[in-house]
Design a protein around this motif. Sequence first.
Motif, PDB file in Angstrom:
ATOM      1  N   UNK A  37      57.907 153.097  23.976  1.00 28.05           N
ATOM      2  CA  UNK A  37      57.672 154.144  24.984  1.00 28.05           C
ATOM      3  C   UNK A  37      57.229 155.441  24.319  1.00 28.05           C
ATOM      4  N   UNK A  38      57.874 155.817  23.215  1.00 32.48           N
ATOM      5  CA  UNK A  38      57.534 157.069  22.532  1.00 32.48           C
ATOM      6  C   UNK A  38      56.104 157.033  21.987  1.00 32.48           C
ATOM      7  N   UNK A  39      55.731 155.927  21.354  1.00 31.91           N
ATOM      8  CA  UNK A  39      54.380 155.826  20.791  1.00 31.91           C
ATOM      9  C   UNK A  39      53.344 155.788  21.909  1.00 31.91           C
ATOM     10  N   UNK A  40      53.643 155.098  22.997  1.00 31.98           N
ATOM     11  CA  UNK A  40      52.721 155.043  24.131  1.00 31.98           C
ATOM     12  C   UNK A  40      52.520 156.438  24.727  1.00 31.98           C
ATOM     13  N   UNK A  41      53.604 157.196  24.867  1.00 33.96           N
ATOM     14  CA  UNK A  41      53.496 158.559  25.386  1.00 33.96           C
ATOM     15  C   UNK A  41      52.694 159.447  24.430  1.00 33.96           C
ATOM     16  N   UNK A  42      52.932 159.278  23.136  1.00 36.51           N
ATOM     17  CA  UNK A  42      52.181 160.059  22.149  1.00 36.51           C
ATOM     18  C   UNK A  42      50.698 159.716  22.223  1.00 36.51           C
ATOM     19  N   UNK A  43      50.381 158.431  22.404  1.00 35.23           N
ATOM     20  CA  UNK A  43      48.984 158.018  22.513  1.00 35.23           C
ATOM     21  C   UNK A  43      48.333 158.581  23.772  1.00 35.23           C
ATOM     22  N   UNK A  44      49.087 158.700  24.837  1.00 39.65           N
ATOM     23  CA  UNK A  44      48.562 159.298  26.064  1.00 39.65           C
ATOM     24  C   UNK A  44      48.179 160.751  25.809  1.00 39.65           C
ATOM     25  N   UNK A  45      49.062 161.464  25.114  1.00 36.41           N
ATOM     26  CA  UNK A  45      48.784 162.856  24.777  1.00 36.41           C
ATOM     27  C   UNK A  45      47.558 162.951  23.855  1.00 36.41           C
ATOM     28  N   UNK A  46      47.475 162.062  22.878  1.00 40.64           N
ATOM     29  CA  UNK A  46      46.324 162.059  21.975  1.00 40.64           C
ATOM     30  C   UNK A  46      45.036 161.722  22.728  1.00 40.64           C
ATOM     31  N   UNK A  47      45.135 160.837  23.711  1.00 39.24           N
ATOM     32  CA  UNK A  47      43.967 160.502  24.527  1.00 39.24           C
ATOM     33  C   UNK A  47      43.458 161.705  25.298  1.00 39.24           C
ATOM     34  N   UNK A  48      44.389 162.517  25.815  1.00 39.78           N
ATOM     35  CA  UNK A  48      44.003 163.736  26.519  1.00 39.78           C
ATOM     36  C   UNK A  48      43.346 164.723  25.553  1.00 39.78           C
ATOM     37  N   UNK A  70      44.216 158.105  14.923  1.00 40.05           N
ATOM     38  CA  UNK A  70      45.629 158.141  15.316  1.00 40.05           C
ATOM     39  C   UNK A  70      45.868 157.277  16.554  1.00 40.05           C
ATOM     40  N   UNK A  71      44.945 157.309  17.484  1.00 39.31           N
ATOM     41  CA  UNK A  71      45.076 156.494  18.696  1.00 39.31           C
ATOM     42  C   UNK A  71      45.057 155.010  18.320  1.00 39.31           C
ATOM     43  N   UNK A  72      44.114 154.626  17.470  1.00 35.28           N
ATOM     44  CA  UNK A  72      44.038 153.218  17.036  1.00 35.28           C
ATOM     45  C   UNK A  72      45.320 152.787  16.338  1.00 35.28           C
ATOM     46  N   UNK A  73      45.849 153.648  15.451  1.00 37.87           N
ATOM     47  CA  UNK A  73      47.087 153.306  14.757  1.00 37.87           C
ATOM     48  C   UNK A  73      48.246 153.160  15.740  1.00 37.87           C
ATOM     49  N   UNK A  78      52.084 149.722  18.702  1.00 34.79           N
ATOM     50  CA  UNK A  78      52.671 149.212  19.941  1.00 34.79           C
ATOM     51  C   UNK A  78      52.493 147.693  20.013  1.00 34.79           C
ATOM     52  N   UNK A  79      51.320 147.206  19.651  1.00 38.37           N
ATOM     53  CA  UNK A  79      51.068 145.760  19.685  1.00 38.37           C
ATOM     54  C   UNK A  79      52.011 145.025  18.736  1.00 38.37           C
ATOM     55  N   UNK A  80      52.216 145.573  17.535  1.00 42.63           N
ATOM     56  CA  UNK A  80      53.125 144.929  16.571  1.00 42.63           C
ATOM     57  C   UNK A  80      54.558 144.938  17.085  1.00 42.63           C
ATOM     58  N   UNK A  81      54.979 146.070  17.666  1.00 35.06           N
ATOM     59  CA  UNK A  81      56.347 146.145  18.181  1.00 35.06           C
ATOM     60  C   UNK A  81      56.544 145.204  19.362  1.00 35.06           C
ATOM     61  N   UNK A  82      55.539 145.098  20.227  1.00 33.49           N
ATOM     62  CA  UNK A  82      55.654 144.199  21.372  1.00 33.49           C
ATOM     63  C   UNK A  82      55.758 142.746  20.906  1.00 33.49           C
ATOM     64  N   UNK A  83      55.092 142.420  19.806  1.00 33.08           N
ATOM     65  CA  UNK A  83      55.158 141.055  19.281  1.00 33.08           C
ATOM     66  C   UNK A  83      56.558 140.725  18.761  1.00 33.08           C
TER      67      UNK A  83
END
Length: 110
Positions: A37-48, A70-73, A78-83
């Motif tokens: 959740x934290x990384x996803x929220x950070x990526x949302x902010x980076x996307x903005x 940073x967005x790609x990382x 997130x993909x690695x953690x979800x796995x």
Amino acid sequence: MTSRKSAGEELVASLTAGLAEGVEWDEREVHLLAQIAAVTDRNTMLGELFEAEMAKPERSTRRITEVAGEIRQGEMSVARMMALLTPDPDTRVKSARHQAAANARWRGAS
């Protein structure tokens, strides 16, 4: 007033909704979900931030490249953690070595 869920909270809610009935995340997975959740929220902010930079008449290619990286990382993280999540307890992997050690302890072998 109800507050809107963040992108990270929505992702965690979606993952949790996909669990079979009666199945819950274990403690390790709950911590992993918080990180997701934290990384996803950070990526949302980076996307903005990326969109704001792209909207400028004079763009900084260095800044765009840095933010895109940073967005790609974050996405890969997130993909690695979800796995690492194992929502189905029947599919949890047991290593042969650890099973043999456990069996040896149960049988009293040393």
